[in-house]
Scaffold this motif. Sequence first.
Motif, PDB file in Angstrom:
ATOM      1  N   ALA A 113       0.829  -1.206   0.000  1.00  0.00           N
ATOM      2  CA  ALA A 113       0.000   0.000   0.000  1.00  0.00           C
ATOM      3  C   ALA A 113       0.862   1.255   0.000  1.00  0.00           C
ATOM      4  O   ALA A 113       0.554   2.234  -0.702  1.00  0.00           O
ATOM      5  N   PHE A 163      -8.460  -0.595  -1.821  1.00  0.00           N
ATOM      6  CA  PHE A 163      -9.666  -1.040  -1.129  1.00  0.00           C
ATOM      7  C   PHE A 163      -9.623  -2.539  -0.860  1.00  0.00           C
ATOM      8  O   PHE A 163     -10.099  -3.009   0.173  1.00  0.00           O
ATOM      9  N   ALA A 187      -7.519  -2.953   2.160  1.00  0.00           N
ATOM     10  CA  ALA A 187      -8.304  -2.569   3.341  1.00  0.00           C
ATOM     11  C   ALA A 187      -9.263  -3.687   3.737  1.00  0.00           C
ATOM     12  O   ALA A 187      -9.425  -3.989   4.928  1.00  0.00           O
ATOM     13  N   ASP A 188      -9.897  -4.315   2.749  1.00  0.00           N
ATOM     14  CA  ASP A 188     -10.815  -5.429   3.044  1.00  0.00           C
ATOM     15  C   ASP A 188     -10.091  -6.591   3.718  1.00  0.00           C
ATOM     16  O   ASP A 188     -10.600  -7.184   4.660  1.00  0.00           O
ATOM     17  N   GLU A 219      -9.260  -5.826   7.310  1.00  0.00           N
ATOM     18  CA  GLU A 219     -10.445  -5.997   8.158  1.00  0.00           C
ATOM     19  C   GLU A 219     -10.754  -7.471   8.389  1.00  0.00           C
ATOM     20  O   GLU A 219     -10.916  -7.904   9.528  1.00  0.00           O
ATOM     21  N   TRP A 261      -8.733  -5.561  11.712  1.00  0.00           N
ATOM     22  CA  TRP A 261      -8.896  -4.114  11.721  1.00  0.00           C
ATOM     23  C   TRP A 261     -10.382  -3.784  11.771  1.00  0.00           C
ATOM     24  O   TRP A 261     -11.207  -4.449  11.140  1.00  0.00           O
ATOM     25  N   THR A 309      -9.834   1.095   9.208  1.00  0.00           N
ATOM     26  CA  THR A 309      -9.543   1.049   7.772  1.00  0.00           C
ATOM     27  C   THR A 309      -9.963   2.337   7.085  1.00  0.00           C
ATOM     28  O   THR A 309      -9.268   2.812   6.190  1.00  0.00           O
ATOM     29  N   ASP A 310     -11.096   2.920   7.491  1.00  0.00           N
ATOM     30  CA  ASP A 310     -11.510   4.199   6.904  1.00  0.00           C
ATOM     31  C   ASP A 310     -10.468   5.279   7.168  1.00  0.00           C
ATOM     32  O   ASP A 310     -10.109   6.048   6.275  1.00  0.00           O
ATOM     33  N   TRP A 364      -7.307   4.777   7.817  1.00  0.00           N
ATOM     34  CA  TRP A 364      -6.104   4.420   7.052  1.00  0.00           C
ATOM     35  C   TRP A 364      -6.252   4.824   5.595  1.00  0.00           C
ATOM     36  O   TRP A 364      -5.338   5.412   5.009  1.00  0.00           O
ATOM     37  N   LEU A 365      -7.412   4.544   4.989  1.00  0.00           N
ATOM     38  CA  LEU A 365      -7.644   4.924   3.595  1.00  0.00           C
ATOM     39  C   LEU A 365      -7.574   6.442   3.427  1.00  0.00           C
ATOM     40  O   LEU A 365      -7.045   6.940   2.436  1.00  0.00           O
TER      41      LEU A 365
END
Length: 100
Positions: free
Chosen positions: A47, A69, A72-73, A76, A81, A86-87, A89-90
């Motif tokens: 990332a 994304f 991120a998935d 989680e 996470w 994750t939100d 982090w994004l």
Amino acid sequence: MRSSPTPATSTTLASPTAERLPYQQDDALAAFEQGDWLAELELLQLANALQRTAISRGGYDGSSFDLMFGIADVLEADHGWSLEQTDSWLERMGLWEEEF
């Protein structure tokens, strides 16, 4: 005259494997956790590389955006996470700054 075999005692019946089993389980758990941490680290490094590329190009392209994304998935689902984590982090990675 034959010598008779000595009777088995609890110390001779105890298997060295049985005595090591708790330590082997601890070692296996530690190895699993280490592998899990390494996998998470590899995702975060990927990332980070995608973010650096996006910065140099002025933004994420479609496949990089989707891949972020996806990462991120996985963070989680497989690494525990929370959605809020994750939100956040994004957002730090610059995905919410994209203009389409």
